[in-house]
Design an enzyme around this catalytic site. Structure first.
Site, PDB file in Angstrom:
ATOM      1  N   CYS A   1      54.535 -62.506  47.962  1.00  0.00           N
ATOM      2  CA  CYS A   1      55.423 -62.636  49.358  1.00  0.00           C
ATOM      3  C   CYS A   1      56.115 -61.375  49.614  1.00  0.00           C
ATOM      4  O   CYS A   1      56.867 -61.203  48.710  1.00  0.00           O
ATOM      5  CB  CYS A   1      56.372 -63.971  49.111  1.00  0.00           C
ATOM      6  SG  CYS A   1      57.434 -64.075  50.602  1.00  0.00           S
TER       7      CYS A   1
ATOM      8  N   CYS B   1      59.804 -62.299  50.814  1.00  0.00           N
ATOM      9  CA  CYS B   1      61.079 -62.570  49.762  1.00  0.00           C
ATOM     10  C   CYS B   1      60.402 -63.313  48.672  1.00  0.00           C
ATOM     11  O   CYS B   1      60.082 -62.687  47.595  1.00  0.00           O
ATOM     12  CB  CYS B   1      62.064 -63.641  50.743  1.00  0.00           C
ATOM     13  SG  CYS B   1      60.942 -65.118  51.467  1.00  0.00           S
ATOM     14  N   SER B   2      60.006 -64.718  48.526  1.00  0.00           N
ATOM     15  CA  SER B   2      59.451 -65.208  47.373  1.00  0.00           C
ATOM     16  C   SER B   2      58.616 -66.604  47.849  1.00  0.00           C
ATOM     17  O   SER B   2      58.957 -67.411  47.000  1.00  0.00           O
ATOM     18  CB  SER B   2      60.638 -65.720  46.537  1.00  0.00           C
ATOM     19  OG  SER B   2      61.572 -66.301  47.390  1.00  0.00           O
ATOM     20  N   CYS B   3      58.212 -66.628  48.804  1.00  0.00           N
ATOM     21  CA  CYS B   3      57.371 -67.938  49.298  1.00  0.00           C
ATOM     22  C   CYS B   3      56.296 -68.020  48.297  1.00  0.00           C
ATOM     23  O   CYS B   3      55.622 -67.063  48.030  1.00  0.00           O
ATOM     24  CB  CYS B   3      56.779 -67.549  50.548  1.00  0.00           C
ATOM     25  SG  CYS B   3      58.104 -67.661  51.910  1.00  0.00           S
TER      26      CYS B   3
END
Lengths: 189, 97
Positions: free
Chosen positions: A95, A98-100
């Site tokens: 991602c 961010c951190s999907c």
């Protein structure tokens, strides 16, 4: 009490008082992601796909529905895509924003997945990143990098290792690692 | 996955607010991405993104959040070590019910 602890308690107490969050819901969320949801779910999906070609087809066509067949879904899994490694193609997920991450099948992401280094380098130099995980691919294997977002999150279906033809699905699930479903490692026996 | 309890709490708050539709999933991802871009550590960025969106939506305001943060610190300082901290322990609470 440290400033950050007090800050979060302050936010929580204000939001609870205003009725925007329910303390029981907060406890349930933490319990769910600390103890109940994790990469064993994804390993179950992968092992099923390895042993049931019709399931693999459904997983390729509509991952959200195929994952739901096994009882997994919800937050962070509203729209899933499964990408299948083969002898010619290797898939890697990042991602960049961010951190999907596909929570229902993998739980919450590891620290390295959220790091600035991984998020930028996975796209720029995926083979170098893979090598740092000990994953060295032949030159004729194409590396495809997929950028997970809040709308669409990817699950890698790794290649089934040779010599496992007579293994039952639960034994196969036990060798499928979290990292192999992000694409940074292969599955080996 | 959480190194400290506040990280789990901040995580749960953002998820609960998205579950309830108070915050939008994509807005949160964009805000988190922006905070990470400014170089914050991951959970600091998470908390900053949460505060930013709540302030933008008018659900909290920085002044009351600062005041409530101070109240929690006063309450903690007035609570014997090992006991759970509640806002009732804030010595100034009676004057600001």
């Amino acid at each position: 009490m440290r400033a950050v602890d007090a800050r979060v308690r302050a936010l929580e107490s204000i939001l609870v008082e205003k009725g925007y969050v329910d303390p029981a819901a907060l406890d349930e969320i933490i319990e769910t992601y600390q103890h109940r949801v994790g990469p064993r779910n994804g390993a179950h999906v992968v092992a099923r796909a390895w042993t049931d070609p019709a399931y693999a087809e459904r997983l390729a066509a509509d991952a959200t529905a195929a994952v739901a067949e096994l009882g997994y879904g919800g937050r962070g899994g509203e729209h899933l895509a499964a990408v299948f490694n083969s002898a010619r193609e290797h898939h890697l997920v990042v991602c960049t924003l961010c951190s999907c991450y596909p929570w229902p099948v993998l739980g919450l992401p590891p620290v390295w997945y959220k790091s600035p280094a991984y998020r930028s380098r996975a796209v720029l130099e995926p083979r170098a990143v893979l090598a740092e995980f000990g994953t060295v691919l032949d030159d004729d294997v194409a590396v495809r990098v997929h950028d997970s977002t809040s709308e669409l999150r990817y699950l890698v279906v790794p290649q089934r290792p040779a010599g496992t033809d007579d293994w039952p699905a639960d034994a196969l699930a036990a060798i499928v690692s979290r990292d192999s479903m992000i694409g940074t490692r292969l599955v080996s026996v | 996955m959480f190194d400290e309890p506040w990280q789990a709490s901040a995580f749960a708050l953002a998820v609960a607010l998205q579950d309830r539709g108070v915050l939008d999933r994509r807005d949160f991802a964009v805000a988190l991405g922006g905070e990470l871009e400014s170089g914050h550590d991951y959970w600091d960025a998470w908390l900053a993104a949460l505060e930013q969106l709540l302030a933008e939506h008018g659900l909290t305001n920085p002044g009351s959040l600062d005041e409530r943060t101070a109240a929690w610190r006063r309450a903690a300082a007035a609570t014997p070590h090992g006991s759970p901290v509640t806002l009732d322990a804030d010595p100034q609470r009676l004057r600001h019910p």
